[in-house]
Design a protein around this motif. Structure first.
Motif, PDB file in Angstrom:
ATOM      1  N   PRO A   1       0.835  -1.207   0.000  1.00 56.27           N
ATOM      2  CA  PRO A   1       0.000   0.000   0.000  1.00 56.27           C
ATOM      3  C   PRO A   1       0.865   1.249   0.000  1.00 56.27           C
ATOM      4  O   PRO A   1       2.008   1.235   0.463  1.00 56.27           O
ATOM      5  N   PRO A   2       0.349   2.348  -0.524  1.00 56.84           N
ATOM      6  CA  PRO A   2       1.150   3.585  -0.539  1.00 56.84           C
ATOM      7  C   PRO A   2       1.419   4.089   0.862  1.00 56.84           C
ATOM      8  O   PRO A   2       0.625   3.900   1.787  1.00 56.84           O
ATOM      9  N   LEU A   3       2.561   4.730   1.003  1.00 51.25           N
ATOM     10  CA  LEU A   3       2.942   5.266   2.294  1.00 51.25           C
ATOM     11  C   LEU A   3       2.165   6.541   2.590  1.00 51.25           C
ATOM     12  O   LEU A   3       1.641   7.205   1.691  1.00 51.25           O
ATOM     13  N   ASP A   4       2.097   6.864   3.844  1.00 55.05           N
ATOM     14  CA  ASP A   4       1.456   8.104   4.266  1.00 55.05           C
ATOM     15  C   ASP A   4       2.293   9.273   3.755  1.00 55.05           C
ATOM     16  O   ASP A   4       3.496   9.355   4.029  1.00 55.05           O
ATOM     17  N   PRO A   5       1.701  10.192   2.988  1.00 54.20           N
ATOM     18  CA  PRO A   5       2.506  11.305   2.452  1.00 54.20           C
ATOM     19  C   PRO A   5       3.110  12.183   3.536  1.00 54.20           C
ATOM     20  O   PRO A   5       4.093  12.884   3.293  1.00 54.20           O
ATOM     21  N   ARG A   6       2.551  12.139   4.741  1.00 52.94           N
ATOM     22  CA  ARG A   6       3.089  12.950   5.830  1.00 52.94           C
ATOM     23  C   ARG A   6       4.185  12.223   6.610  1.00 52.94           C
ATOM     24  O   ARG A   6       4.784  12.817   7.518  1.00 52.94           O
ATOM     25  N   ALA A   7       4.433  10.970   6.260  1.00 48.96           N
ATOM     26  CA  ALA A   7       5.449  10.207   6.985  1.00 48.96           C
ATOM     27  C   ALA A   7       6.846  10.625   6.554  1.00 48.96           C
ATOM     28  O   ALA A   7       7.059  11.173   5.467  1.00 48.96           O
ATOM     29  N   GLU A   8       7.803  10.381   7.418  1.00 48.95           N
ATOM     30  CA  GLU A   8       9.193  10.686   7.107  1.00 48.95           C
ATOM     31  C   GLU A   8       9.726   9.703   6.065  1.00 48.95           C
ATOM     32  O   GLU A   8       9.279   8.572   5.968  1.00 48.95           O
ATOM     33  N   GLU A   9      10.680  10.163   5.296  1.00 51.65           N
ATOM     34  CA  GLU A   9      11.287   9.313   4.281  1.00 51.65           C
ATOM     35  C   GLU A   9      12.100   8.213   4.956  1.00 51.65           C
ATOM     36  O   GLU A   9      12.847   8.482   5.896  1.00 51.65           O
TER      37      GLU A   9
END
Length: 209
Positions: free
Chosen positions: A149-157
């Motif tokens: 699933p796609p990562l949370d766009p607000r999560a850190e790289e």
């Protein structure tokens, strides 16, 4: 307060009557495949490049249905004067799905992400021995593993992606610097270039007016 005699039978008959009045739903399998949840536990795929033969999955398997064979090879030193290293080479990786209880412990404990769940479930066999899938068969199941699933766009790289991106940027900068240095080395310089330039001007001035 004691229950009314026959109340349980009345409730059961009510459920039966409600079910009888509903329209039946027929699953037209195998002509129409079912819409499986994304985390369906069908079969296990092996990403062989990530396997380091640590044997952790085989040791943690409660059914002992994972069979792994390997041997050690000597790796030459990466730099002159270095020491030789030994590494494990995978010879056999098999899973006996007639014993597997699909607990997923092997996938959870794998520290290098070499095992993945695939939603494929159509691998029944007439011979129980055919349910032991060797490494080649397990690798084929990797093509059926759904994308994460796609990562949370607000999560850190992730640190791995950040390190890989920085390494790629450094490599591109080094290649650009080498190309610029090679271009400067090919350009003529000094008195020879000035004389060549004067000759071009004189030749340009000659000719019909």
């Amino acid at each position: 307060m004691s229950p009314i005699p026959g109340s349980g039978l009345a409730k059961g008959l009510a459920v039966t009557l409600r079910t009888m009045t509903r329209k039946s739903v027929t699953a037209r399998y195998p002509d129409v495949l079912p819409d499986l949840p994304p985390r369906t536990r069908g079969v296990i795929g092996l990403f062989e490049e990530n396997c380091t033969v640590c044997m952790l999955c085989a040791r943690e398997c409660p059914d002992w249905c994972i069979y792994i064979d390997s041997h050690k090879e000597t790796v030459p030193p990466a730099a002159p004067g270095g020491r030789e290293r030994s590494r494990n080479v995978l010879d056999r990786f098999a899973i006996d799905f007639s014993l597997c209880m699909y607990c997923g412990i092997c996938i959870e404990v794998c520290p290098f992400d070499a095992l993945f769940w695939s939603p494929e479930f159509e691998y029944a066999e007439t011979d129980i021995h055919e349910l032991t899938h060797e490494r080649d068969k397990l690798r084929e199941w990797m093509w059926t593993v759904p994308a994460p699933p796609p990562l949370d766009p607000r999560a850190e790289e992730p640190k791995e992606l950040a390190a890989a991106r920085k390494a790629a940027e450094k490599l591109e900068a080094a290649e650009a610097a080498e190309a610029a240095a090679a271009a400067r080395a090919d350009e003529p310089s000094g008195p020879a270039a000035e004389a060549h330039g004067d000759g071009d001007v004189r030749r340009g001035g000659e000719g019909p007016a």
